[in-house]
Design an enzyme around this catalytic site. Structure first.
Site, PDB file in Angstrom:
ATOM      1  N   ARG A 199     -15.383  -3.766  43.933  1.00 20.95           N
ATOM      2  CA  ARG A 199     -16.161  -5.002  43.877  1.00 20.95           C
ATOM      3  C   ARG A 199     -17.046  -5.023  42.647  1.00 20.95           C
ATOM      4  O   ARG A 199     -17.506  -3.988  42.171  1.00 20.95           O
ATOM      5  CB  ARG A 199     -17.049  -5.120  45.113  1.00 20.95           C
ATOM      6  CG  ARG A 199     -16.288  -5.238  46.395  1.00 20.95           C
ATOM      7  CD  ARG A 199     -17.255  -5.314  47.556  1.00 20.95           C
ATOM      8  NE  ARG A 199     -18.072  -4.116  47.628  1.00 20.95           N
ATOM      9  CZ  ARG A 199     -18.024  -3.239  48.618  1.00 20.95           C
ATOM     10  NH1 ARG A 199     -17.216  -3.412  49.621  1.00 20.95           N
ATOM     11  NH2 ARG A 199     -18.797  -2.171  48.605  1.00 20.95           N
TER      12      ARG A 199
ATOM     13  N   ARG B 182      -7.054 -12.747  30.812  1.00 18.14           N
ATOM     14  CA  ARG B 182      -5.688 -12.991  30.344  1.00 18.14           C
ATOM     15  C   ARG B 182      -5.540 -12.679  28.858  1.00 18.14           C
ATOM     16  O   ARG B 182      -4.482 -12.261  28.407  1.00 18.14           O
ATOM     17  CB  ARG B 182      -5.320 -14.463  30.605  1.00 18.14           C
ATOM     18  CG  ARG B 182      -3.913 -14.828  30.270  1.00 18.14           C
ATOM     19  CD  ARG B 182      -2.841 -14.139  31.095  1.00 18.14           C
ATOM     20  NE  ARG B 182      -2.974 -14.447  32.496  1.00 18.14           N
ATOM     21  CZ  ARG B 182      -2.862 -13.543  33.482  1.00 18.14           C
ATOM     22  NH1 ARG B 182      -2.609 -12.292  33.200  1.00 18.14           N
ATOM     23  NH2 ARG B 182      -2.990 -13.884  34.729  1.00 18.14           N
TER      24      ARG B 182
ATOM     25  N   CYS C 245      -8.331 -17.261  40.672  1.00 13.61           N
ATOM     26  CA  CYS C 245      -9.694 -17.789  40.662  1.00 13.61           C
ATOM     27  C   CYS C 245      -9.896 -18.681  41.880  1.00 13.61           C
ATOM     28  O   CYS C 245      -8.988 -19.399  42.295  1.00 13.61           O
ATOM     29  CB  CYS C 245      -9.940 -18.651  39.425  1.00 13.61           C
ATOM     30  SG  CYS C 245      -9.890 -17.780  37.868  1.00 13.61           S
TER      31      CYS C 245
ATOM     32  N   GLU D 252     -16.556 -19.846  45.666  1.00 13.51           N
ATOM     33  CA  GLU D 252     -17.229 -19.252  46.829  1.00 13.51           C
ATOM     34  C   GLU D 252     -17.604 -20.336  47.845  1.00 13.51           C
ATOM     35  O   GLU D 252     -17.751 -21.507  47.493  1.00 13.51           O
ATOM     36  CB  GLU D 252     -18.524 -18.557  46.385  1.00 13.51           C
ATOM     37  CG  GLU D 252     -18.316 -17.312  45.572  1.00 13.51           C
ATOM     38  CD  GLU D 252     -17.990 -16.100  46.417  1.00 13.51           C
ATOM     39  OE1 GLU D 252     -18.416 -16.020  47.589  1.00 13.51           O
ATOM     40  OE2 GLU D 252     -17.322 -15.213  45.890  1.00 13.51           O
TER      41      GLU D 252
ATOM     42  N   ARG E 198     -17.907 -13.179  40.768  1.00 17.93           N
ATOM     43  CA  ARG E 198     -17.545 -11.957  41.490  1.00 17.93           C
ATOM     44  C   ARG E 198     -16.098 -11.572  41.170  1.00 17.93           C
ATOM     45  O   ARG E 198     -15.243 -12.446  40.996  1.00 17.93           O
ATOM     46  CB  ARG E 198     -17.682 -12.159  42.997  1.00 17.93           C
ATOM     47  CG  ARG E 198     -19.100 -12.302  43.479  1.00 17.93           C
ATOM     48  CD  ARG E 198     -19.107 -12.541  44.996  1.00 17.93           C
ATOM     49  NE  ARG E 198     -20.426 -12.529  45.561  1.00 17.93           N
ATOM     50  CZ  ARG E 198     -21.245 -13.588  45.626  1.00 17.93           C
ATOM     51  NH1 ARG E 198     -20.858 -14.744  45.133  1.00 17.93           N
ATOM     52  NH2 ARG E 198     -22.434 -13.478  46.178  1.00 17.93           N
TER      53      ARG E 198
ATOM     54  N   TYR F 153     -22.509  -4.065  39.857  1.00 17.15           N
ATOM     55  CA  TYR F 153     -23.334  -5.266  40.021  1.00 17.15           C
ATOM     56  C   TYR F 153     -24.279  -5.350  38.835  1.00 17.15           C
ATOM     57  O   TYR F 153     -25.068  -4.432  38.595  1.00 17.15           O
ATOM     58  CB  TYR F 153     -24.100  -5.214  41.349  1.00 17.15           C
ATOM     59  CG  TYR F 153     -23.163  -5.346  42.523  1.00 17.15           C
ATOM     60  CD1 TYR F 153     -22.897  -6.590  43.076  1.00 17.15           C
ATOM     61  CD2 TYR F 153     -22.494  -4.241  43.031  1.00 17.15           C
ATOM     62  CE1 TYR F 153     -22.001  -6.725  44.123  1.00 17.15           C
ATOM     63  CE2 TYR F 153     -21.596  -4.365  44.082  1.00 17.15           C
ATOM     64  CZ  TYR F 153     -21.352  -5.603  44.619  1.00 17.15           C
ATOM     65  OH  TYR F 153     -20.461  -5.745  45.650  1.00 17.15           O
TER      66      TYR F 153
ATOM     67  N   ARG G 150     -26.144  -6.124  46.352  1.00 19.04           N
ATOM     68  CA  ARG G 150     -25.851  -4.787  46.895  1.00 19.04           C
ATOM     69  C   ARG G 150     -26.675  -3.744  46.147  1.00 19.04           C
ATOM     70  O   ARG G 150     -26.150  -2.967  45.349  1.00 19.04           O
ATOM     71  CB  ARG G 150     -24.363  -4.481  46.740  1.00 19.04           C
ATOM     72  CG  ARG G 150     -23.415  -5.228  47.637  1.00 19.04           C
ATOM     73  CD  ARG G 150     -23.622  -4.991  49.125  1.00 19.04           C
ATOM     74  NE  ARG G 150     -23.574  -3.612  49.545  1.00 19.04           N
ATOM     75  CZ  ARG G 150     -22.507  -3.006  50.067  1.00 19.04           C
ATOM     76  NH1 ARG G 150     -21.392  -3.676  50.230  1.00 19.04           N
ATOM     77  NH2 ARG G 150     -22.568  -1.742  50.421  1.00 19.04           N
TER      78      ARG G 150
END
Length: 122
Positions: free
Chosen positions: A7, A63, A75, A78, A90, A108, A116
């Protein structure tokens, strides 16, 4: 060999194409560096953005990288949860590896460290 998810998240100041592409690239490069992976190890990358980011498809940044032309990229937007972190990008990088889940280094950056703090490297 296992397929593991790594992540990552970052934030940007403005909904501008160049800023979105630059932040996406910075985040991906940090994930790749910290986890010592190469495109051949990656099965796919999911990229999500908060609804306030629509200047470009962030996959365009990836890409254009040498060796990444065959890595599947997706893609999406959210879920617009009230009070969520704005202008956030993210990544979920799925990688084939012999490492265990606890050996994956999640990344992050910027304001996204608040998502997080237990995984954020200062």
């Amino acid at each position: 060999m296992y397929n593991r998810g790594i992540r990552g998240a970052t934030t940007i100041a403005r909904n501008e194409e160049e800023e979105m592409l630059s932040a996406t690239l910075e985040l991906l490069k940090e994930i790749v560096k910290r986890n010592e992976i190469v495109p051949e190890d990656i099965s796919n990358v999911w990229i999500t953005v908060t609804p306030d980011l629509d200047a470009t498809f962030p996959a365009r940044a990836i890409r254009g990288l040498s060796g990444w032309d065959m890595v599947p990229l997706m893609c999406s937007t959210e879920i617009p949860v009230k009070g969520s972190l704005p202008k956030c990008i993210r990544l979920l990088v799925q990688v084939n590896t012999n490492k265990g889940q606890r050996e994956m280094h999640h990344v992050y950056l910027n304001e996204a460290q608040s998502l997080r703090p237990d995984l954020s490297v200062k």
